[in-house]
Design a protein around this motif. Sequence first.
Motif, PDB file in Angstrom:
ATOM      1  N   HIS A 141      -6.191  10.332  10.123  1.00  0.00           N
ATOM      2  CA  HIS A 141      -6.680  11.483   9.343  1.00  0.00           C
ATOM      3  C   HIS A 141      -7.545  12.415  10.187  1.00  0.00           C
ATOM      4  O   HIS A 141      -7.525  13.637   9.989  1.00  0.00           O
ATOM      5  N   HIS A 196       0.851  -1.194   0.000  1.00  0.00           N
ATOM      6  CA  HIS A 196       0.000   0.000   0.000  1.00  0.00           C
ATOM      7  C   HIS A 196       0.889   1.248   0.000  1.00  0.00           C
ATOM      8  O   HIS A 196       2.035   1.222   0.468  1.00  0.00           O
ATOM      9  N   SER A 203     -11.985   4.980  -1.294  1.00  0.00           N
ATOM     10  CA  SER A 203     -11.937   6.440  -1.392  1.00  0.00           C
ATOM     11  C   SER A 203     -11.835   6.873  -2.852  1.00  0.00           C
ATOM     12  O   SER A 203     -12.202   7.978  -3.208  1.00  0.00           O
ATOM     13  N   ASP A 212      -3.301   2.120  -4.174  1.00  0.00           N
ATOM     14  CA  ASP A 212      -4.326   2.383  -3.161  1.00  0.00           C
ATOM     15  C   ASP A 212      -5.160   1.113  -2.973  1.00  0.00           C
ATOM     16  O   ASP A 212      -4.938   0.100  -3.659  1.00  0.00           O
ATOM     17  N   SER A 213      -6.131   1.167  -2.067  1.00  0.00           N
ATOM     18  CA  SER A 213      -6.900  -0.043  -1.749  1.00  0.00           C
ATOM     19  C   SER A 213      -7.567  -0.618  -2.990  1.00  0.00           C
ATOM     20  O   SER A 213      -7.537  -1.829  -3.209  1.00  0.00           O
ATOM     21  N   GLU A 241     -10.862  10.953   4.138  1.00  0.00           N
ATOM     22  CA  GLU A 241     -10.975  10.542   5.547  1.00  0.00           C
ATOM     23  C   GLU A 241     -10.716  11.713   6.501  1.00  0.00           C
ATOM     24  O   GLU A 241     -10.885  11.574   7.711  1.00  0.00           O
ATOM     25  N   MET A 287      -7.197  -5.209   4.151  1.00  0.00           N
ATOM     26  CA  MET A 287      -6.777  -5.215   2.741  1.00  0.00           C
ATOM     27  C   MET A 287      -6.396  -6.635   2.310  1.00  0.00           C
ATOM     28  O   MET A 287      -6.753  -7.073   1.214  1.00  0.00           O
ATOM     29  N   HIS A 332      -7.125  13.634   1.651  1.00  0.00           N
ATOM     30  CA  HIS A 332      -7.854  12.352   1.567  1.00  0.00           C
ATOM     31  C   HIS A 332      -9.236  12.568   2.187  1.00  0.00           C
ATOM     32  O   HIS A 332      -9.348  13.267   3.211  1.00  0.00           O
ATOM     33  N   ASN A 346     -12.438  -0.264   4.078  1.00  0.00           N
ATOM     34  CA  ASN A 346     -11.744  -0.285   5.377  1.00  0.00           C
ATOM     35  C   ASN A 346     -12.704  -0.836   6.437  1.00  0.00           C
ATOM     36  O   ASN A 346     -13.215  -0.123   7.289  1.00  0.00           O
ATOM     37  N   TYR A 400       1.049   3.631   1.830  1.00  0.00           N
ATOM     38  CA  TYR A 400       1.477   4.130   3.149  1.00  0.00           C
ATOM     39  C   TYR A 400       2.621   3.309   3.752  1.00  0.00           C
ATOM     40  O   TYR A 400       3.050   3.582   4.867  1.00  0.00           O
ATOM     41  N   SER A 456      -8.221   9.805  -3.455  1.00  0.00           N
ATOM     42  CA  SER A 456      -7.564   8.658  -2.827  1.00  0.00           C
ATOM     43  C   SER A 456      -6.053   8.860  -2.897  1.00  0.00           C
ATOM     44  O   SER A 456      -5.570   9.795  -3.547  1.00  0.00           O
ATOM     45  N   THR A 457      -5.313   7.949  -2.291  1.00  0.00           N
ATOM     46  CA  THR A 457      -3.858   8.086  -2.299  1.00  0.00           C
ATOM     47  C   THR A 457      -3.321   8.054  -3.738  1.00  0.00           C
ATOM     48  O   THR A 457      -2.517   8.899  -4.109  1.00  0.00           O
ATOM     49  N   TYR A 510     -17.363   1.136   3.222  1.00  0.00           N
ATOM     50  CA  TYR A 510     -15.990   1.458   2.826  1.00  0.00           C
ATOM     51  C   TYR A 510     -15.164   0.182   2.978  1.00  0.00           C
ATOM     52  O   TYR A 510     -15.345  -0.562   3.954  1.00  0.00           O
TER      53      TYR A 510
HETATM   54  P1  13P Z   1      -6.786   4.455  -0.095  1.00  0.00           P
HETATM   55  O1  13P Z   1      -8.038   3.732  -0.389  1.00  0.00           O
HETATM   56  O2  13P Z   1      -6.785   5.837  -0.641  1.00  0.00           O
HETATM   57  O3  13P Z   1      -5.623   3.642  -0.480  1.00  0.00           O
HETATM   58  O4  13P Z   1      -6.705   4.656   1.471  1.00  0.00           O
HETATM   59  C1  13P Z   1      -6.681   3.569   2.332  1.00  0.00           C
HETATM   60  C2  13P Z   1      -6.542   3.990   3.719  1.00  0.00           C
HETATM   61  O5  13P Z   1      -6.349   3.202   4.591  1.00  0.00           O
HETATM   62  C3  13P Z   1      -6.677   5.400   3.978  1.00  0.00           C
HETATM   63  O6  13P Z   1      -6.419   5.651   5.288  1.00  0.00           O
END
Ligand code: 13P
Length: 317
Positions: free
Chosen positions: A187, A36, A141, A52-53, A212, A76, A210, A126, A38, A226-227, A124
Amino acid sequence: MTHLKPLYILSTMNDTELKQEIRRLLDEHNAVLLAHNYQRDEIQEIADITGDSLGLSVEAGKTDKDVIVFCGVHFMAESVYIISPEKKVILPRLDAGCPMADMIDAKKLQALKNEHPDAVVVTYVNSTAEVKALSDICCTSANAVKVIKSLTDTKKIIMTPDRNLGKYTARFVDKEFVFFDGYCPTHDRVTEADVIEAKEKHPSALFMAHPECRPEVLKFAEHICSTSGMYAYAKESSAQKFIIGTEMGILYRLKKDNPKKEFHLASKKLVCPNMKLTRLEDIYESLSEMKNFVTVPEEIRLPAKEALDRMLAVPRD
Ligand code: 13P
Ligand code: SF4
């Protein structure tokens, strides 16, 4: 080398050797390394695919490898298994969770559904597999607005678990919304004052955030995405300076892809401790011992997959 105990090997290797060993083990096990946006810089550096996710779930569904090593957080890896149960999915740190995903469980969602039986549940990604299994459709996102707009016959929507993504998405359609009160601690702790301070320090910078982030933070954003959306925007924009409203791991590729541009975090608090748990050593250990598999029981996987499939069927562009 593999006949030696991994922990012994670990203590003798420097980072460069560790990276080479991981790549060798990936070949040996016919495995692909997904990370990911991050994740720690050194992990993004050796990953086959970063994203991203949404992007990573799609890539995981396409790979012909037998093993997917997923560097990210638990939900994920679960999504990858839900989509591709024939693969072995390794999460190098099984304790890498997502506090927002853990804010809602099946019982809480069922109670909300009982209260609003006429609502469509948009969840979502997540979120845990059991929460997805109780949902009508998922979103990320990157596609939340498209998913909501695709629900043309729906009057009422329950959005879970992120109240901030929910409120942001609700701006784009004229429907009734019920928001679950979840949030991402990383966030959500960015404040309006943080953004004002960052804008004062970097007056010519564009603010990318983002969804979030809290609504009072998003109102300052020139771009909300999104990222992966941030990579595209930074590249295409003629702006030279950016303030970033998402987790600091994103800086690695932003700087790499745009060496002449400047990127400043909106707040030093933008660190997700769970995303930072995974280290090279964890990838090495889980691969060499072939451990830390993530699976989902079939009775949960199948309905969760339906919710993910409905999301994946929504056109991306
Ligand atoms: P993305 O869906 O933008 O990758 O973000 C995932 C996430 O965990 C954001 O905090
Ligand atoms: Fe969860 Fe937030 Fe970390 Fe993303 S950044 S994994 S939403 S806690």
